[in-house]
Design a protein around this motif. Sequence first.
Motif, PDB file in Angstrom:
ATOM      1  N   HIS A  66     -40.718 -15.213  -9.382  1.00 47.85           N
ATOM      2  CA  HIS A  66     -39.689 -14.698 -10.297  1.00 47.85           C
ATOM      3  C   HIS A  66     -38.931 -13.538  -9.652  1.00 47.85           C
ATOM      4  CE1 HIS A  66     -37.829 -13.317 -14.038  1.00 47.85           C
ATOM      5  NE2 HIS A  66     -38.378 -12.124 -13.836  1.00 47.85           N
ATOM      6  N   LEU A  67     -39.685 -12.590  -9.086  1.00 43.95           N
ATOM      7  CA  LEU A  67     -39.053 -11.442  -8.451  1.00 43.95           C
ATOM      8  C   LEU A  67     -38.239 -11.859  -7.229  1.00 43.95           C
ATOM      9  CD1 LEU A  67     -41.973  -8.852  -8.681  1.00 43.95           C
ATOM     10  CD2 LEU A  67     -39.925  -8.981 -10.119  1.00 43.95           C
ATOM     11  N   LYS A  68     -38.753 -12.836  -6.484  1.00 39.81           N
ATOM     12  CA  LYS A  68     -38.039 -13.309  -5.298  1.00 39.81           C
ATOM     13  C   LYS A  68     -36.728 -13.982  -5.688  1.00 39.81           C
ATOM     14  CE  LYS A  68     -38.660 -16.236  -1.194  1.00 39.81           C
ATOM     15  NZ  LYS A  68     -39.599 -17.139  -0.462  1.00 39.81           N
ATOM     16  N   ALA A  69     -36.763 -14.779  -6.756  1.00 39.81           N
ATOM     17  CA  ALA A  69     -35.553 -15.467  -7.214  1.00 39.81           C
ATOM     18  C   ALA A  69     -34.494 -14.462  -7.653  1.00 39.81           C
ATOM     19  CB  ALA A  69     -35.903 -16.414  -8.363  1.00 39.81           C
ATOM     20  N   ILE A  70     -34.940 -13.400  -8.328  1.00 39.97           N
ATOM     21  CA  ILE A  70     -34.002 -12.354  -8.760  1.00 39.97           C
ATOM     22  C   ILE A  70     -33.462 -11.591  -7.558  1.00 39.97           C
ATOM     23  CG2 ILE A  70     -33.809 -10.175 -10.020  1.00 39.97           C
ATOM     24  CD1 ILE A  70     -35.871 -11.257 -11.984  1.00 39.97           C
ATOM     25  N   ARG A  71     -34.361 -11.262  -6.645  1.00 37.03           N
ATOM     26  CA  ARG A  71     -33.977 -10.462  -5.473  1.00 37.03           C
ATOM     27  C   ARG A  71     -32.951 -11.193  -4.613  1.00 37.03           C
ATOM     28  NH1 ARG A  71     -38.701  -9.643  -4.085  1.00 37.03           N
ATOM     29  NH2 ARG A  71     -39.024 -11.047  -2.314  1.00 37.03           N
ATOM     30  N   HIS A  72     -33.136 -12.495  -4.458  1.00 33.17           N
ATOM     31  CA  HIS A  72     -32.227 -13.273  -3.606  1.00 33.17           C
ATOM     32  C   HIS A  72     -31.128 -13.980  -4.405  1.00 33.17           C
ATOM     33  CE1 HIS A  72     -34.588 -12.679   0.058  1.00 33.17           C
ATOM     34  NE2 HIS A  72     -35.677 -12.887  -0.661  1.00 33.17           N
ATOM     35  N   ILE A  73     -31.147 -13.782  -5.716  1.00 41.57           N
ATOM     36  CA  ILE A  73     -30.154 -14.385  -6.625  1.00 41.57           C
ATOM     37  C   ILE A  73     -30.028 -15.879  -6.336  1.00 41.57           C
ATOM     38  CG2 ILE A  73     -27.873 -14.096  -7.643  1.00 41.57           C
ATOM     39  CD1 ILE A  73     -27.666 -11.406  -6.267  1.00 41.57           C
TER      40      ILE A  73
ATOM     41  N   ALA B 248     -47.613 -25.421  -0.462  1.00 39.87           N
ATOM     42  CA  ALA B 248     -47.902 -24.930   0.886  1.00 39.87           C
ATOM     43  C   ALA B 248     -47.170 -25.761   1.933  1.00 39.87           C
ATOM     44  CB  ALA B 248     -49.407 -24.953   1.142  1.00 39.87           C
ATOM     45  N   ASP B 249     -47.144 -27.070   1.741  1.00 38.33           N
ATOM     46  CA  ASP B 249     -46.429 -27.949   2.675  1.00 38.33           C
ATOM     47  C   ASP B 249     -44.930 -27.652   2.677  1.00 38.33           C
ATOM     48  OD1 ASP B 249     -48.788 -29.216   3.371  1.00 38.33           O
ATOM     49  OD2 ASP B 249     -48.481 -30.927   2.019  1.00 38.33           O
ATOM     50  N   THR B 250     -44.380 -27.389   1.484  1.00 39.74           N
ATOM     51  CA  THR B 250     -42.950 -27.087   1.361  1.00 39.74           C
ATOM     52  C   THR B 250     -42.597 -25.805   2.113  1.00 39.74           C
ATOM     53  OG1 THR B 250     -42.843 -28.166  -0.804  1.00 39.74           O
ATOM     54  CG2 THR B 250     -41.074 -26.620  -0.267  1.00 39.74           C
ATOM     55  N   ILE B 251     -43.442 -24.788   1.958  1.00 42.47           N
ATOM     56  CA  ILE B 251     -43.221 -23.526   2.668  1.00 42.47           C
ATOM     57  C   ILE B 251     -43.334 -23.733   4.183  1.00 42.47           C
ATOM     58  CG2 ILE B 251     -44.073 -21.183   3.056  1.00 42.47           C
ATOM     59  CD1 ILE B 251     -44.984 -21.201   0.108  1.00 42.47           C
ATOM     60  N   ALA B 252     -44.347 -24.510   4.589  1.00 45.79           N
ATOM     61  CA  ALA B 252     -44.556 -24.772   6.018  1.00 45.79           C
ATOM     62  C   ALA B 252     -43.357 -25.484   6.642  1.00 45.79           C
ATOM     63  CB  ALA B 252     -45.830 -25.591   6.219  1.00 45.79           C
ATOM     64  N   ALA B 253     -42.739 -26.363   5.853  1.00 46.48           N
ATOM     65  CA  ALA B 253     -41.599 -27.120   6.355  1.00 46.48           C
ATOM     66  C   ALA B 253     -40.290 -26.334   6.263  1.00 46.48           C
ATOM     67  CB  ALA B 253     -41.461 -28.438   5.568  1.00 46.48           C
ATOM     68  N   GLY B 254     -40.353 -25.123   5.689  1.00 50.08           N
ATOM     69  CA  GLY B 254     -39.151 -24.303   5.578  1.00 50.08           C
ATOM     70  C   GLY B 254     -38.161 -24.826   4.577  1.00 50.08           C
ATOM     71  N   LYS B 255     -38.647 -25.567   3.552  1.00 49.75           N
ATOM     72  CA  LYS B 255     -37.754 -26.189   2.587  1.00 49.75           C
ATOM     73  C   LYS B 255     -37.620 -25.413   1.284  1.00 49.75           C
ATOM     74  CE  LYS B 255     -38.537 -30.870   4.319  1.00 49.75           C
ATOM     75  NZ  LYS B 255     -39.018 -32.243   4.011  1.00 49.75           N
ATOM     76  N   GLN B 256     -38.367 -24.313   1.162  1.00 46.88           N
ATOM     77  CA  GLN B 256     -38.218 -23.509  -0.042  1.00 46.88           C
ATOM     78  C   GLN B 256     -36.980 -22.652   0.084  1.00 46.88           C
ATOM     79  OE1 GLN B 256     -41.059 -20.390  -0.726  1.00 46.88           O
ATOM     80  NE2 GLN B 256     -40.761 -20.360  -2.925  1.00 46.88           N
ATOM     81  N   ALA B 257     -36.176 -22.654  -0.968  1.00 53.72           N
ATOM     82  CA  ALA B 257     -34.916 -21.894  -0.915  1.00 53.72           C
ATOM     83  C   ALA B 257     -35.190 -20.389  -0.866  1.00 53.72           C
ATOM     84  CB  ALA B 257     -34.062 -22.221  -2.134  1.00 53.72           C
TER      85      ALA B 257
END
Length: 217
Positions: free
Chosen positions: A71-78, A208-217
């Motif tokens: 939640h905080l990350k989404a707000i921080r990066h808009i 975890a796989d999504t983060i590893a693949a660099g696909k999380q916005a």
Amino acid sequence: MMTEPKTPEIEADHLTAHHVPQDFRDRLAFRIVKFMRIFADAFFSNRYGHRAVVLETVAAVPGMVGGLLQHLKAIRHIRDDQGWIKELIDEADNERMHLMTFIKIAEPSRFERLLIMVAQLIFYNLYFFLYLFAPRVAHRVVGYLEEEAVVSYTNYLAEIDAGRQENVPAPDIAKDYWNLPDDARLRDVVIVVRQDEAEHRDTNHRFADTIAAGKQA
């Protein structure tokens, strides 16, 4: 949480699913969970009801921590959270209901309630900083933790079927939450809880796989 029934073959594969560690981060997460298992085995052995209480106390923490930090990350990066926040908060609430259910079944002692408080205090702070600095490892830890939960509940079910654990009536809180029939027993509760844990396992390994693949916005 109700899911479509699976055939015996699919059910067996689903329950025994294991993410093979791929690198140092995965191996670290796996070893953390195996280390945590030592304490559960030492304190509770085959007392599965009490073991479930402590397990669910710990399991209810990651979703809330992850949801907060996402939640905080989404707000921080808009930016959009891609549905992660709701999924993680729902997971935390589901694990909380597991805890409330097994408290009714196991009726932990004062010492065990104290142990619950201490376990939650320690795990919350450790997991918070782990997720803050290494979210991929944090999700992998939960994935492996849920793998262990599936094993524990499978063993619990075997004990019930063997008559070594009394198949007591399901508490009302469980019947209401999972829409179980009025004559539901402990065995029915363990089955639906195990299914929930398998779903959380798959979700966190996927994150975890999504983060590893660099696909999380």
